[in-house]
Design a protein around this motif. Structure first.
Motif, mmCIF file in Angstrom:
data_model
loop_
_atom_site.group_PDB
_atom_site.id
_atom_site.type_symbol
_atom_site.label_atom_id
_atom_site.label_comp_id
_atom_site.label_asym_id
_atom_site.label_seq_id
_atom_site.Cartn_x
_atom_site.Cartn_y
_atom_site.Cartn_z
ATOM 1 N N ASP A 118 1.033 -1.130 -0.017
ATOM 2 C CA ASP A 118 -0.135 0.013 -0.004
ATOM 3 C C ASP A 118 0.804 1.217 0.277
ATOM 4 O O ASP A 118 1.843 1.344 0.506
ATOM 5 N N ASP A 119 0.591 2.122 -0.708
ATOM 6 C CA ASP A 119 1.400 3.749 -0.679
ATOM 7 C C ASP A 119 0.995 4.204 0.275
ATOM 8 O O ASP A 119 1.649 5.369 0.671
ATOM 9 N N ASN A 168 4.298 -0.048 -3.565
ATOM 10 C CA ASN A 168 3.811 0.239 -4.889
ATOM 11 C C ASN A 168 3.905 -1.080 -5.633
ATOM 12 O O ASN A 168 4.760 -2.228 -4.964
ATOM 13 N N GLY A 169 3.156 -1.521 -6.523
ATOM 14 C CA GLY A 169 2.826 -2.765 -7.287
ATOM 15 C C GLY A 169 4.550 -3.342 -8.008
ATOM 16 O O GLY A 169 4.580 -4.476 -7.509
ATOM 17 N N ASP A 179 -3.262 -2.762 -1.908
ATOM 18 C CA ASP A 179 -4.008 -2.014 -2.572
ATOM 19 C C ASP A 179 -4.053 -2.009 -4.122
ATOM 20 O O ASP A 179 -3.127 -2.323 -4.658
ATOM 21 N N ILE A 180 -5.268 -1.284 -4.403
ATOM 22 C CA ILE A 180 -5.462 -1.136 -5.962
ATOM 23 C C ILE A 180 -4.817 0.276 -6.554
ATOM 24 O O ILE A 180 -3.937 -0.170 -7.436
ATOM 25 N N MET A 181 -5.232 1.184 -6.040
ATOM 26 C CA MET A 181 -4.463 2.554 -6.379
ATOM 27 C C MET A 181 -3.274 2.871 -5.748
ATOM 28 O O MET A 181 -3.179 3.281 -4.768
ATOM 29 N N MET A 182 -2.310 2.782 -6.774
ATOM 30 C CA MET A 182 -0.873 2.937 -6.164
ATOM 31 C C MET A 182 0.041 3.740 -7.350
ATOM 32 O O MET A 182 -0.368 3.187 -8.503
ATOM 33 N N ASP A 242 -0.193 0.006 -10.373
ATOM 34 C CA ASP A 242 -1.380 -0.127 -9.511
ATOM 35 C C ASP A 242 -1.305 -1.702 -9.205
ATOM 36 O O ASP A 242 -0.842 -2.639 -9.637
ATOM 37 N N GLY A 243 -2.263 -2.071 -8.242
ATOM 38 C CA GLY A 243 -2.374 -3.221 -7.623
ATOM 39 C C GLY A 243 -2.985 -4.273 -8.808
ATOM 40 O O GLY A 243 -2.735 -5.550 -8.731
ATOM 41 N N THR A 259 -9.103 -1.476 -1.213
ATOM 42 C CA THR A 259 -9.233 -0.377 -2.081
ATOM 43 C C THR A 259 -10.371 0.596 -1.399
ATOM 44 O O THR A 259 -11.218 0.165 -0.508
ATOM 45 N N SER A 278 -13.936 -1.675 -10.608
ATOM 46 C CA SER A 278 -12.743 -2.021 -9.929
ATOM 47 C C SER A 278 -12.757 -3.494 -9.265
ATOM 48 O O SER A 278 -11.665 -4.154 -9.344
#
Length: 230
Positions: A13-14, A38-39, A57-60, A64-65, A87, A94
């Motif tokens: 996760d960021d 990050n991914g 996490d998805i948004m990074m 992204d995830g 997320t 998503s």
């Protein structure tokens, strides 16, 4: 609780605060924990850490995830890794994107760390039960235990060297299916090891001498099979 120290969890996760609180709770529960922000970093860590479960996490930034999950799912060493997405976005697309890349679970923020740890414990308990069931095979009065590399016949222990055991276990996984010598060489010895087809015959003979003649059948001109029709 399952033996948590036997399992490794990667937190991705960021948000530094989320990583810290999850890492604290997972450490406290006894899991071995690594983290990434990050991914792209997560993909690299997976190669060496080999996590049993990833919380991502998805948004990074950087990757992204969803993209990271797609890459991880193509890695043979992560084939059995359980992936939970985190997320703050609750849009349906998503969730669909996450599951399309091989996610196993999906949690919307805000996170309840203790509830998440309990959820992870339940996942590992189910996994342990499946592994125990898959590791033990029965063929007639034979009980073949992959976890302890033991074979019992009517409660009597039969000692088999590793390759003989693996040959018996492989055949027992596929009852009544015939495998050629080449199939068995590929699956037991591997493509990178040069051994003669005759090696299979020798190992089959030795296994038969120890477990009895009625289990492994020869299909003339084709190969061998475990027969359930004793």
């Amino acid at each position: 609780m399952e033996n948590a120290s036997a399992y490794k969890v990667l937190v991705v996760d960021d948000d530094v605060d989320i990583v810290e609180i999850l890492q604290y709770n997972l450490d406290k529960a006894g899991y071995k924990v690594a983290s990434a922000n990050n991914g792209k970093q997560a993909v690299e860590i997976v190669k060496t850490f080999l996590p049993d479960l990833i919380i991502m996490d998805i948004m990074m930034p950087k990757m992204d995830g969803v993209e990271a999950s797609r890459i991880i799912r193509e890695m043979p060493e992560a084939a059995e890794t359980y992936i939970i997405f985190l997320t703050a976005r609750a849009e349906e697309y998503s969730e669909i994107a996450a599951f399309d890349t091989g996610a196993d679970d999906y949690i919307t923020k805000p996170i309840r760390p203790r509830a998440l740890v309990s959820r992870i414990s339940a996942i590992f308990k189910r996994r342990s039960k499946r592994e125990q069931a898959h590791n033990t095979l029965s063929v007639g009065d034979l009980v073949i235990d992959r976890q302890s590399y033991t074979v019992y016949k009517a409660d009597q222990l039969i000692n088999l060297p590793k390759k003989e055991f693996e040959l018996l276990y492989f055949l027992a996984q596929h009852p009544n299916k015939v495998f050629s010598r080449e199939d068995l060489l590929q699956n037991i010895w591997g493509a990178d090891v040069y051994v003669l087809a005759r090696t299979v015959d020798v190992h089959i003979r030795k296994v038969r001498e120890k477990i009895g003649e009625g289990y492994i059948r020869t299909v003339k001109g084709v190969g061998y099979k475990i027969s359930l029709e004793n």
